[in-house]
Design a protein around this motif. Structure first.
Motif, PDB file in Angstrom:
ATOM      1  N   LEU A 152       0.815  -1.217   0.000  1.00 13.41           N
ATOM      2  CA  LEU A 152       0.000   0.000   0.000  1.00 13.41           C
ATOM      3  C   LEU A 152       0.847   1.265   0.000  1.00 13.41           C
ATOM      4  O   LEU A 152       0.552   2.216  -0.739  1.00 13.41           O
ATOM      5  N   ASP A 153       1.884   1.310   0.812  1.00 16.00           N
ATOM      6  CA  ASP A 153       2.717   2.517   0.869  1.00 16.00           C
ATOM      7  C   ASP A 153       3.367   2.802  -0.485  1.00 16.00           C
ATOM      8  O   ASP A 153       3.481   3.966  -0.894  1.00 16.00           O
ATOM      9  N   PHE A 154       3.806   1.754  -1.166  1.00 13.06           N
ATOM     10  CA  PHE A 154       4.381   1.936  -2.498  1.00 13.06           C
ATOM     11  C   PHE A 154       3.320   2.462  -3.463  1.00 13.06           C
ATOM     12  O   PHE A 154       3.601   3.330  -4.303  1.00 13.06           O
ATOM     13  N   ALA A 155       2.102   1.938  -3.361  1.00 13.59           N
ATOM     14  CA  ALA A 155       1.015   2.381  -4.232  1.00 13.59           C
ATOM     15  C   ALA A 155       0.687   3.850  -3.992  1.00 13.59           C
ATOM     16  O   ALA A 155       0.410   4.601  -4.932  1.00 13.59           O
ATOM     17  N   ILE A 156       0.722   4.266  -2.742  1.00 13.34           N
ATOM     18  CA  ILE A 156       0.474   5.675  -2.416  1.00 13.34           C
ATOM     19  C   ILE A 156       1.553   6.560  -3.035  1.00 13.34           C
ATOM     20  O   ILE A 156       1.252   7.605  -3.641  1.00 13.34           O
ATOM     21  N   GLU A 157       2.810   6.153  -2.906  1.00 16.65           N
ATOM     22  CA  GLU A 157       3.915   6.929  -3.486  1.00 16.65           C
ATOM     23  C   GLU A 157       3.735   7.087  -4.996  1.00 16.65           C
ATOM     24  O   GLU A 157       3.942   8.173  -5.551  1.00 16.65           O
ATOM     25  N   ILE A 158       3.347   6.012  -5.655  1.00 20.67           N
ATOM     26  CA  ILE A 158       3.142   6.049  -7.105  1.00 20.67           C
ATOM     27  C   ILE A 158       1.977   6.969  -7.456  1.00 20.67           C
ATOM     28  O   ILE A 158       2.068   7.815  -8.353  1.00 20.67           O
ATOM     29  N   THR A 159       0.872   6.830  -6.746  1.00 18.52           N
ATOM     30  CA  THR A 159      -0.326   7.594  -7.049  1.00 18.52           C
ATOM     31  C   THR A 159      -0.109   9.085  -6.842  1.00 18.52           C
ATOM     32  O   THR A 159      -0.638   9.914  -7.595  1.00 18.52           O
ATOM     33  N   GLN A 160       0.652   9.446  -5.852  1.00 17.84           N
ATOM     34  CA  GLN A 160       0.914  10.858  -5.566  1.00 17.84           C
ATOM     35  C   GLN A 160       1.604  11.563  -6.723  1.00 17.84           C
ATOM     36  O   GLN A 160       1.500  12.786  -6.858  1.00 17.84           O
ATOM     37  N   LYS A 161       2.287  10.817  -7.571  1.00 21.49           N
ATOM     38  CA  LYS A 161       3.031  11.411  -8.687  1.00 21.49           C
ATOM     39  C   LYS A 161       2.215  11.468  -9.980  1.00 21.49           C
ATOM     40  O   LYS A 161       2.727  11.884 -11.022  1.00 21.49           O
ATOM     41  N   ALA A 162       0.945  11.076  -9.908  1.00 20.28           N
ATOM     42  CA  ALA A 162       0.139  10.982 -11.123  1.00 20.28           C
ATOM     43  C   ALA A 162      -0.163  12.360 -11.723  1.00 20.28           C
ATOM     44  O   ALA A 162      -0.642  13.264 -11.025  1.00 20.28           O
ATOM     45  N   ASP A 163       0.107  12.489 -13.010  1.00 22.26           N
ATOM     46  CA  ASP A 163      -0.374  13.645 -13.767  1.00 22.26           C
ATOM     47  C   ASP A 163      -1.747  13.353 -14.348  1.00 22.26           C
ATOM     48  O   ASP A 163      -2.528  14.265 -14.616  1.00 22.26           O
ATOM     49  N   ILE A 164      -2.019  12.077 -14.565  1.00 28.27           N
ATOM     50  CA  ILE A 164      -3.317  11.597 -15.053  1.00 28.27           C
ATOM     51  C   ILE A 164      -3.620  10.306 -14.309  1.00 28.27           C
ATOM     52  O   ILE A 164      -2.737   9.465 -14.143  1.00 28.27           O
ATOM     53  N   LEU A 165      -4.871  10.152 -13.857  1.00 29.86           N
ATOM     54  CA  LEU A 165      -5.296   8.923 -13.185  1.00 29.86           C
ATOM     55  C   LEU A 165      -6.388   8.261 -14.006  1.00 29.86           C
ATOM     56  O   LEU A 165      -7.376   8.899 -14.380  1.00 29.86           O
ATOM     57  N   ILE A 166      -6.201   6.973 -14.293  1.00 31.95           N
ATOM     58  CA  ILE A 166      -7.201   6.185 -15.015  1.00 31.95           C
ATOM     59  C   ILE A 166      -7.668   5.062 -14.100  1.00 31.95           C
ATOM     60  O   ILE A 166      -6.844   4.334 -13.540  1.00 31.95           O
ATOM     61  N   ILE A 167      -8.974   4.925 -13.949  1.00 35.85           N
ATOM     62  CA  ILE A 167      -9.550   3.890 -13.091  1.00 35.85           C
ATOM     63  C   ILE A 167     -10.386   2.970 -13.971  1.00 35.85           C
ATOM     64  O   ILE A 167     -11.275   3.429 -14.692  1.00 35.85           O
ATOM     65  N   ILE A 168     -10.112   1.670 -13.913  1.00 38.25           N
ATOM     66  CA  ILE A 168     -10.756   0.722 -14.819  1.00 38.25           C
ATOM     67  C   ILE A 168     -11.303  -0.472 -14.048  1.00 38.25           C
ATOM     68  O   ILE A 168     -10.560  -1.168 -13.360  1.00 38.25           O
ATOM     69  N   GLY A 169     -12.602  -0.709 -14.178  1.00 33.83           N
ATOM     70  CA  GLY A 169     -13.179  -1.965 -13.716  1.00 33.83           C
ATOM     71  C   GLY A 169     -13.150  -2.182 -12.225  1.00 33.83           C
ATOM     72  O   GLY A 169     -13.068  -3.323 -11.767  1.00 33.83           O
ATOM     73  N   THR A 170     -13.198  -1.113 -11.457  1.00 31.23           N
ATOM     74  CA  THR A 170     -13.261  -1.251 -10.003  1.00 31.23           C
ATOM     75  C   THR A 170     -14.278  -0.265  -9.466  1.00 31.23           C
ATOM     76  O   THR A 170     -14.380   0.860  -9.952  1.00 31.23           O
ATOM     77  N   SER A 171     -15.021  -0.690  -8.474  1.00 33.44           N
ATOM     78  CA  SER A 171     -16.081   0.152  -7.915  1.00 33.44           C
ATOM     79  C   SER A 171     -15.555   1.183  -6.938  1.00 33.44           C
ATOM     80  O   SER A 171     -16.289   2.057  -6.487  1.00 33.44           O
ATOM     81  N   LEU A 172     -14.288   1.068  -6.580  1.00 38.84           N
ATOM     82  CA  LEU A 172     -13.698   1.937  -5.556  1.00 38.84           C
ATOM     83  C   LEU A 172     -14.443   1.806  -4.229  1.00 38.84           C
ATOM     84  O   LEU A 172     -14.606   2.772  -3.496  1.00 38.84           O
ATOM     85  N   GLN A 173     -14.888   0.600  -3.938  1.00 42.06           N
ATOM     86  CA  GLN A 173     -15.589   0.337  -2.689  1.00 42.06           C
ATOM     87  C   GLN A 173     -14.754  -0.491  -1.719  1.00 42.06           C
ATOM     88  O   GLN A 173     -15.112  -0.620  -0.548  1.00 42.06           O
ATOM     89  N   VAL A 174     -13.653  -1.081  -2.199  1.00 43.20           N
ATOM     90  CA  VAL A 174     -12.840  -1.959  -1.370  1.00 43.20           C
ATOM     91  C   VAL A 174     -11.646  -1.181  -0.839  1.00 43.20           C
ATOM     92  O   VAL A 174     -10.827  -0.668  -1.605  1.00 43.20           O
ATOM     93  N   TYR A 175     -11.571  -1.081   0.466  1.00 43.31           N
ATOM     94  CA  TYR A 175     -10.444  -0.376   1.087  1.00 43.31           C
ATOM     95  C   TYR A 175      -9.390  -1.397   1.543  1.00 43.31           C
ATOM     96  O   TYR A 175      -9.732  -2.530   1.842  1.00 43.31           O
ATOM     97  N   PRO A 176      -8.120  -0.996   1.547  1.00 41.83           N
ATOM     98  CA  PRO A 176      -7.617   0.367   1.384  1.00 41.83           C
ATOM     99  C   PRO A 176      -7.404   0.810  -0.055  1.00 41.83           C
ATOM    100  O   PRO A 176      -7.046   1.963  -0.289  1.00 41.83           O
ATOM    101  N   ALA A 177      -7.613  -0.060  -1.042  1.00 40.89           N
ATOM    102  CA  ALA A 177      -7.358   0.326  -2.434  1.00 40.89           C
ATOM    103  C   ALA A 177      -8.146   1.568  -2.829  1.00 40.89           C
ATOM    104  O   ALA A 177      -7.646   2.450  -3.544  1.00 40.89           O
ATOM    105  N   ALA A 178      -9.388   1.663  -2.358  1.00 42.10           N
ATOM    106  CA  ALA A 178     -10.237   2.790  -2.728  1.00 42.10           C
ATOM    107  C   ALA A 178      -9.703   4.119  -2.217  1.00 42.10           C
ATOM    108  O   ALA A 178     -10.044   5.179  -2.739  1.00 42.10           O
ATOM    109  N   SER A 179      -8.844   4.085  -1.205  1.00 41.65           N
ATOM    110  CA  SER A 179      -8.316   5.320  -0.636  1.00 41.65           C
ATOM    111  C   SER A 179      -7.285   5.981  -1.537  1.00 41.65           C
ATOM    112  O   SER A 179      -6.964   7.166  -1.347  1.00 41.65           O
ATOM    113  N   LEU A 180      -6.758   5.261  -2.520  1.00 47.03           N
ATOM    114  CA  LEU A 180      -5.687   5.806  -3.348  1.00 47.03           C
ATOM    115  C   LEU A 180      -6.112   7.062  -4.098  1.00 47.03           C
ATOM    116  O   LEU A 180      -5.294   7.954  -4.354  1.00 47.03           O
ATOM    117  N   ILE A 181      -7.378   7.161  -4.443  1.00 50.92           N
ATOM    118  CA  ILE A 181      -7.852   8.315  -5.199  1.00 50.92           C
ATOM    119  C   ILE A 181      -7.686   9.611  -4.408  1.00 50.92           C
ATOM    120  O   ILE A 181      -7.661  10.707  -4.972  1.00 50.92           O
TER     121      ILE A 181
END
Length: 227
Positions: A152-181
């Protein structure tokens, strides 16, 4: 070169023919989640848990990446692309994506029950009595309910650097993954691709909802980002 971060869920793999674990009734292939996806389940009935994942692994080896997986690879010519996936399959890698982070583990790997860092590639069934090099039982390299999400910490580091975010095929209802947005800048463009989107644009100028399946929506979006 701009950074694109892609968050993917079960919807992209389902179009390759992979069953999504959880059915509409909340059961995973006829099993209560507590029977097959918790450390307690493995302790009480390791044969059942291992066979559940053996079946998933066998099925994975019969399917191929789809056009959505393949389209994401094309982005790497023009952008720095990181894929953060909730999926435990290897379809992104087989399609050719070079930077894939698996939040919930990988089905084609196994690890020691004693040391979560003792990980090996495993395409064959895992049986009771199959041991790691140090003599401990092997288990699927899957993050079960009740376990921490070590990537998760690595995913947060990656997400923080996003210039564009694409979300595919997920409801964003499952945490902690949903928190990345919540770790992107407020002005970061977001593209949300799902046939039944769980969020709406509602005047959000940086959000574009594409109510299509992954195979329908991803290639078109990728072409537009390349052009």
């Amino acid at each position: 070169m701009k950074n694109i971060v892609v968050l993917t869920g079960a919807g992209i793999s389902a179009e390759s023919g992979l069953k999504t674990f959880r059915d509409a009734d909340g059961l995973w292939e006829g099993h209560d989640v507590m029977e097959v996806a918790t450390p307690q389940a493995f302790d009480s009935n390791p044969e059942l848990v291992l066979e559940f994942y053996n079946q998933r692994r066998r099925q994975l080896l019969t399917v191929e990446p789809n056009e959505a997986h393949k389209a994401l690879v094309k982005l790497e010519v023009h952008y720095q692309v990181h894929i953060v996936t909730q999926n435990v399959d290897d379809l992104h890698e087989r399609a050719g994506s070079s930077k894939v982070l698996h939040l919930h583990g990988e089905l084609l790997k196994a690890r020691s029950v004693r040391n979560e860092l003792d990980i090996v590639t495993r395409k064959e069934d895992i049986l009771v009595g199959d041991l790691c090099k140090n003599g401990y039982q092997l288990r699927p390299h899957i993050v079960w309910f009740g376990e921490s999400v070590p990537m998760l910490d690595f995913a947060i580091e990656i997400t923080q650097k996003a210039d564009i975010l694409i979300i595919i095929g997920t409801s964003l209802q499952v945490y902690p993954a949903a928190s990345l947005i919540h770790f992107i800048s407020e002005d970061t463009p977001i593209y949300f691709i799902d046939p039944k989107p769980s969020i709406q644009e509602n005047g959000k100028e940086h959000l574009k909802v594409i109510p299509k399946t992954a195979v329908e929506g991803v290639p078109t979006l990728v072409d537009s980002l390349i052009d």
